[in-house]
Scaffold this active site. Structure first.
Site, PDB file in Angstrom:
ATOM      1  N   SER A   1     -11.242  -0.333   1.564  1.00  0.00           N
ATOM      2  CA  SER A   1     -10.720  -0.675   2.886  1.00  0.00           C
ATOM      3  C   SER A   1     -10.214   0.578   3.589  1.00  0.00           C
ATOM      4  CB  SER A   1      -9.587  -1.688   2.762  1.00  0.00           C
ATOM      5  OG  SER A   1     -10.059  -2.906   2.224  1.00  0.00           O
TER       6      SER A   1
ATOM      7  N   GLU B   1      -5.431   3.252   5.327  1.00  0.00           N
ATOM      8  CA  GLU B   1      -5.260   2.983   3.910  1.00  0.00           C
ATOM      9  C   GLU B   1      -5.882   4.108   3.093  1.00  0.00           C
ATOM     10  OE1 GLU B   1      -6.412  -0.522   0.724  1.00  0.00           O
ATOM     11  OE2 GLU B   1      -5.776  -1.053   2.752  1.00  0.00           O
TER      12      GLU B   1
ATOM     13  N   ARG C   1       0.800  -1.223   0.000  1.00  0.00           N
ATOM     14  CA  ARG C   1       0.000   0.000   0.000  1.00  0.00           C
ATOM     15  C   ARG C   1       0.841   1.284   0.000  1.00  0.00           C
ATOM     16  NH1 ARG C   1      -2.952  -3.472  -1.328  1.00  0.00           N
ATOM     17  NH2 ARG C   1      -5.002  -3.959  -0.467  1.00  0.00           N
TER      18      ARG C   1
END
Length: 312
Positions: A217, A299, A168
């Site tokens: 998410s 995130e 990420r």
């Protein structure tokens, strides 16, 4: 400010509400929104833009909370001139504004497997920036190189290795605008690839609140990798699991809620402010840390200024 900006062939808009452009439908205005006509327009604009004016490249707003006070400087949003996809053998070149799902479907029809992109919300530029992944496959597994326009207007080609892609995250130059990405796919039968994507979408829709206002998410998995979707996948260090264990599934603040369907999805139930959403997320982080000692990492990207009455 707009009177001091360089001339463009695209569109410059002052005070554009960014709530209209994010999946969560929250956020104050962009001081200036720039939608370049093409690559040359973008380069010339950035080359002439005073160096002290901040720049924020924005995709389709799928993984973003813009705070209620809005964004200073220039928000750059790429459009039609940056959404093409070309396929040569297993090599796929996509513009940064191309939607991940559309790239997956188009390449599958051509017998190229980039099916992991099918259920990733957003556009290719954002997928590169976040090293997006799904079911155990990441952008890093297929990315060859990108083209980006630097803050001074220079167009550069950056090999994937130089982006230092990790879970990420990536190491893009400050202020760089990704305009194109090149992937190396794997050969597959179109019908099989299409069937695989249909199964992925079905599984996603059964387990995630895809009909609600979310941004995908909310937190990274503490384990440091995405769900694989395989039978032997473990859940001990999944974000949703530690949120559940801290008692925060379904928790609310104002119009914000941690989805009862999937507790790692932050939902705007209708009238949430950015402060509601971010505040609930921070409460979840606090409760998880108190319960398990784990520090959840966002995130979702949060940018911009809060309103003055939210604390400055």
């Amino acid at each position: 400010m707009i009177d001091q900006l360089p001339p463009v062939r695209g569109r410059l808009t002052t005070g554009r509400p960014l709530s209209e452009l994010t999946w969560l439908r929250v956020g104050g205005p962009a001081e200036v929104l720039f939608q370049p006509a093409d690559l040359e327009d973008l380069q010339q604009f950035l080359a002439a833009l005073p160096a002290d004016v901040p720049v924020f490249p924005m995709g389709v707003g799928s993984n973003l909370i813009v705070r209620d006070g809005g964004l200073r400087g220039v928000v750059i949003r790429l459009g039609r001139g940056f959404n093409g996809t070309e396929i040569e053998g297993m090599r796929v070149t996509s513009g940064a504004a191309a939607l991940d799902a559309q790239v997956a479907k188009r390449t599958a029809a051509a017998g190229v497997d980039l099916t992991f992109l099918r259920t990733i919300p957003g556009s290719i530029g954002g997928a590169v920036r976040m090293n997006a992944g799904c079911y155990g496959t990441y952008v890093a597994d297929h990315l060859v190189e990108i083209k980006a326009v630097l803050r001074d207007g220079t167009l550069v080609t950056i090999p994937a290795a130089d982006l230092r892609l990790e879970y990420r995250q990536s190491q893009l130059p400050e202020g760089a605008v990704v305009v194109e990405a090149v992937f190396e796919g794997v050969a597959g039968e179109p019908d099989e690839l299409m069937a695989r994507m249909e199964a992925q979408v079905k599984k996603r829709d059964e387990t995630q609140p895809t009909k609600d206002r979310t941004a995908g998410s909310t937190f990274r998995n503490p384990a440091g990798f995405s769900s694989t979707g395989k039978a032997d996948d473990t859940h001990d260090l999944k974000a949703w699991k530690v949120i559940d264990e801290a008692g925060m599934r379904g928790a609310t603040r104002g119009g914000a809620q941690m989805s009862p369907m999937h507790s790692n999805f932050l939902v705007n139930t209708g009238e949430a402010s950015a402060a509601d959403l971010e505040g609930l997320g921070e409460e979840v982080r606090k409760r998880v840390f108190q319960h398990s000692g784990l520090q959840l990492q966002w995130e979702i990207m949060r940018v911009g200024d809060p309103l003055e009455n939210e604390g400055g």
